[in-house]
Design a protein around this motif. Structure first.
Motif, PDB file in Angstrom:
ATOM      1  N   ALA A  39       0.818  -1.220   0.000  1.00  0.00           N
ATOM      2  CA  ALA A  39       0.000   0.000   0.000  1.00  0.00           C
ATOM      3  C   ALA A  39       0.853   1.272   0.000  1.00  0.00           C
ATOM      4  O   ALA A  39       0.567   2.201  -0.780  1.00  0.00           O
ATOM      5  CB  ALA A  39      -0.976  -0.011   1.176  1.00  0.00           C
ATOM      6  N   PRO A  40       1.890   1.403   0.857  1.00  0.00           N
ATOM      7  CA  PRO A  40       2.725   2.604   0.760  1.00  0.00           C
ATOM      8  C   PRO A  40       3.401   2.770  -0.604  1.00  0.00           C
ATOM      9  O   PRO A  40       3.482   3.889  -1.125  1.00  0.00           O
ATOM     10  CB  PRO A  40       3.763   2.398   1.872  1.00  0.00           C
ATOM     11  CG  PRO A  40       3.095   1.494   2.850  1.00  0.00           C
ATOM     12  CD  PRO A  40       2.256   0.581   2.025  1.00  0.00           C
ATOM     13  N   LEU A  41       3.890   1.654  -1.167  1.00  0.00           N
ATOM     14  CA  LEU A  41       4.511   1.747  -2.484  1.00  0.00           C
ATOM     15  C   LEU A  41       3.508   2.220  -3.532  1.00  0.00           C
ATOM     16  O   LEU A  41       3.806   3.113  -4.348  1.00  0.00           O
ATOM     17  CB  LEU A  41       5.082   0.384  -2.896  1.00  0.00           C
ATOM     18  CG  LEU A  41       6.366  -0.058  -2.200  1.00  0.00           C
ATOM     19  CD1 LEU A  41       6.647  -1.527  -2.483  1.00  0.00           C
ATOM     20  CD2 LEU A  41       7.546   0.811  -2.633  1.00  0.00           C
TER      21      LEU A  41
ATOM     22  N   VAL B 123      10.275  -7.436  -9.900  1.00  0.00           N
ATOM     23  CA  VAL B 123      11.019  -6.242 -10.328  1.00  0.00           C
ATOM     24  C   VAL B 123      11.635  -6.477 -11.698  1.00  0.00           C
ATOM     25  O   VAL B 123      11.551  -5.626 -12.593  1.00  0.00           O
ATOM     26  CB  VAL B 123      12.118  -5.895  -9.303  1.00  0.00           C
ATOM     27  CG1 VAL B 123      12.963  -4.728  -9.792  1.00  0.00           C
ATOM     28  CG2 VAL B 123      11.497  -5.563  -7.945  1.00  0.00           C
ATOM     29  N   ALA B 124      12.243  -7.638 -11.873  1.00  0.00           N
ATOM     30  CA  ALA B 124      12.918  -7.936 -13.139  1.00  0.00           C
ATOM     31  C   ALA B 124      11.951  -7.950 -14.314  1.00  0.00           C
ATOM     32  O   ALA B 124      12.308  -7.564 -15.439  1.00  0.00           O
ATOM     33  CB  ALA B 124      13.630  -9.287 -13.032  1.00  0.00           C
TER      34      ALA B 124
ATOM     35  N   SER C 175       2.920  -0.027 -13.521  1.00  0.00           N
ATOM     36  CA  SER C 175       3.874   0.214 -12.436  1.00  0.00           C
ATOM     37  C   SER C 175       3.230  -0.078 -11.090  1.00  0.00           C
ATOM     38  O   SER C 175       3.852  -0.689 -10.207  1.00  0.00           O
ATOM     39  CB  SER C 175       4.356   1.670 -12.469  1.00  0.00           C
ATOM     40  OG  SER C 175       5.108   1.925 -13.636  1.00  0.00           O
ATOM     41  N   ARG C 176       2.007   0.340 -10.906  1.00  0.00           N
ATOM     42  CA  ARG C 176       1.312   0.047  -9.652  1.00  0.00           C
ATOM     43  C   ARG C 176       1.177  -1.462  -9.444  1.00  0.00           C
ATOM     44  O   ARG C 176       1.356  -1.962  -8.329  1.00  0.00           O
ATOM     45  CB  ARG C 176      -0.074   0.702  -9.653  1.00  0.00           C
ATOM     46  CG  ARG C 176      -0.047   2.210  -9.510  1.00  0.00           C
ATOM     47  CD  ARG C 176      -1.459   2.781  -9.420  1.00  0.00           C
ATOM     48  NE  ARG C 176      -2.218   2.192  -8.308  1.00  0.00           N
ATOM     49  CZ  ARG C 176      -3.475   2.491  -8.036  1.00  0.00           C
ATOM     50  NH1 ARG C 176      -4.124   3.374  -8.784  1.00  0.00           N
ATOM     51  NH2 ARG C 176      -4.087   1.921  -7.022  1.00  0.00           N
ATOM     52  N   ARG C 177       0.861  -2.174 -10.516  1.00  0.00           N
ATOM     53  CA  ARG C 177       0.709  -3.624 -10.404  1.00  0.00           C
ATOM     54  C   ARG C 177       2.033  -4.280  -9.999  1.00  0.00           C
ATOM     55  O   ARG C 177       2.065  -5.161  -9.138  1.00  0.00           O
ATOM     56  CB  ARG C 177       0.214  -4.210 -11.721  1.00  0.00           C
ATOM     57  CG  ARG C 177      -0.089  -5.711 -11.650  1.00  0.00           C
ATOM     58  CD  ARG C 177      -0.563  -6.247 -12.983  1.00  0.00           C
ATOM     59  NE  ARG C 177      -1.756  -5.569 -13.441  1.00  0.00           N
ATOM     60  CZ  ARG C 177      -1.830  -4.799 -14.519  1.00  0.00           C
ATOM     61  NH1 ARG C 177      -0.738  -4.600 -15.270  1.00  0.00           N
ATOM     62  NH2 ARG C 177      -2.949  -4.212 -14.876  1.00  0.00           N
ATOM     63  N   ALA C 178       3.131  -3.838 -10.587  1.00  0.00           N
ATOM     64  CA  ALA C 178       4.436  -4.398 -10.251  1.00  0.00           C
ATOM     65  C   ALA C 178       4.795  -4.104  -8.798  1.00  0.00           C
ATOM     66  O   ALA C 178       5.318  -4.970  -8.078  1.00  0.00           O
ATOM     67  CB  ALA C 178       5.504  -3.844 -11.192  1.00  0.00           C
TER      68      ALA C 178
ATOM     69  N   GLN D 261       3.711  -7.366  -1.850  1.00  0.00           N
ATOM     70  CA  GLN D 261       3.083  -8.524  -1.222  1.00  0.00           C
ATOM     71  C   GLN D 261       4.112  -9.610  -0.920  1.00  0.00           C
ATOM     72  O   GLN D 261       4.089 -10.225   0.156  1.00  0.00           O
ATOM     73  CB  GLN D 261       1.972  -9.058  -2.120  1.00  0.00           C
ATOM     74  CG  GLN D 261       0.752  -8.147  -2.176  1.00  0.00           C
ATOM     75  CD  GLN D 261      -0.238  -8.539  -3.243  1.00  0.00           C
ATOM     76  OE1 GLN D 261       0.059  -9.338  -4.142  1.00  0.00           O
ATOM     77  NE2 GLN D 261      -1.428  -7.954  -3.186  1.00  0.00           N
ATOM     78  N   GLN D 262       5.015  -9.839  -1.854  1.00  0.00           N
ATOM     79  CA  GLN D 262       6.048 -10.860  -1.627  1.00  0.00           C
ATOM     80  C   GLN D 262       7.058 -10.400  -0.578  1.00  0.00           C
ATOM     81  O   GLN D 262       7.456 -11.168   0.306  1.00  0.00           O
ATOM     82  CB  GLN D 262       6.766 -11.186  -2.939  1.00  0.00           C
ATOM     83  CG  GLN D 262       5.897 -11.894  -3.961  1.00  0.00           C
ATOM     84  CD  GLN D 262       5.373 -13.217  -3.458  1.00  0.00           C
ATOM     85  OE1 GLN D 262       6.119 -14.060  -2.971  1.00  0.00           O
ATOM     86  NE2 GLN D 262       4.054 -13.402  -3.546  1.00  0.00           N
TER      87      GLN D 262
END
Length: 356
Positions: free
Chosen positions: A211-213, A331-332, A226-229, A235-236
């Motif tokens: 949520a903060p990200l 991220v990758a 970007s939000r999905r990534a 979460q992980q």
């Protein structure tokens, strides 16, 4: 908690926004009643002293995604809301766990237990007052976090997105905490490891990481991809962070854990570590050792050795590594800017470094 480097100006902006909320709450409380004024003062003390990682995460995501602070006056208030949310959960968690201290000093419940005793309450009455104060303080903080976002200078779309993030954070964290308590009190039931893992993720992952990200991404005007990534990564990472916390709760030193060594074993918490031990052929020996862990440090060390011998500790460490690999893979596979990718990978490394 892991730390996140950020500019002194950003820290000052975060601190000022948090202080503004606490000052407003204190001024409102003082005008209502002396007791609630004392509660507001206790909330101020509870909010001070933390590393304020979650608001820093909002700012880090915003900045690395190209957000411009001069054009975004809502940044620091929204970031502050996540610290208020965190403090609310901590205060409520202390009530649930019947804890009266945090960071070596009386917490809100502890302060009001002492207040009750000074005013002539018996032990039961003082305990009731302390729990009531903790519950009500958490409620005030939850309201204040939502209020800050609702009144921040945002357009309607941004406000709706951010309020949905806060809503998810509250609901999912509630689910995780309730499941965690239920798992702890139903020790005679064979618990599904996947259910315990889900509760573990829900306790922390959304409100502390994803949520903060995402909030930073919303404020920066980042695209949906970007939000999905960031959500997948958060979460992980949040799951890995909580799994490491569980390892620290069982095996970490008192200095690292911030409480007694083996505190989770002493309190008979049903963590993923225990679920993994249940799957071992050594479970009868582990169960016997855990049943005595509440008796003191020697019994805790016996339980630690039994857990390690069962292979549960090694499997837990492997699960942490696999979860962090999943976070890094998110991220990758993303199209996030290089600065954002570097920041996220540093976070994954920092979680790995916490493994006791």
């Amino acid at each position: 908690m892991i730390t996140l480097p950020h500019a002194p100006l950003a820290q000052a902006g975060i601190d000022a926004a948090i202080d503004a909320s606490l000052r407003r709450l204190r001024e409102r409380a003082a005008a209502v009643d002396p007791t609630v004024d004392a509660l507001a003062a206790a909330i101020e003390r509870a909010t001070n002293g933390g590393k304020r990682f979650r608001p820093a995460l909002v700012v880090a995501a915003f900045e690395t995604l190209g957000g411009r602070i001069d054009d975004t006056p809502a940044l620091y208030p929204v970031a502050a809301a996540f610290e208020l949310l965190h403090t609310a959960f901590v205060v409520h968690d202390d009530v649930i766990d019947h804890d009266t201290h945090r960071r070596g000093t009386l917490n809100i419940a502890g302060e009001f237990r002492a207040r009750g005793r000074l005013r002539g309450a018996d032990v039961a009455g003082a305990s009731l007052l302390g729990d009531a104060a903790g519950i009500l303080a958490g409620d005030l903080l939850l309201h204040e976090a939502t209020r800050v976002v609702a009144l921040a200078p945002l357009d309607d779309g941004e406000r709706a997105d951010l309020l949905e993030l806060v809503d998810d954070a509250v609901l999912v964290s509630t689910a995780g905490e309730l499941a965690d308590v239920e798992n702890s009190v139903t020790q005679g039931v064979s618990l599904d490891p996947d259910a315990i893992l889900l509760a573990t993720a829900n306790k922390t992952a959304v409100y502390s990481f994803s949520a903060p990200l995402e909030a930073g991404a919303v404020l920066a005007g980042a695209p949906t991809e970007s939000r999905r990534a960031l959500r997948q990564f958060g979460q992980q990472l949040g799951l890995a962070y909580q799994l490491v916390d569980d390892l620290i709760g069982a095996f970490g030193s008192a200095a690292v854990a911030g409480r007694r060594e083996g505190g989770d074993l002493h309190e008979a918490k049903q963590t993923p570590l225990i679920a993994l031990a249940r799957q071992s052929e050594n479970w009868p020996e582990v169960a016997d050792a855990l049943s005595e862990a509440h008796t003191g440090p020697v019994a805790i060390r016996v339980a630690q050795r039994a857990l390690a011998a069962s292979g549960a500790r090694a499997r837990m460490e492997s699960l942490v590594a696999d979860t962090l690999d999943s976070a890094r893979s998110a991220v990758a596979a993303s199209l996030l800017p290089d600065a954002t990718r570097a920041m996220l990978l540093d976070l994954a490394d920092a979680v790995q470094d916490r493994v006791p």
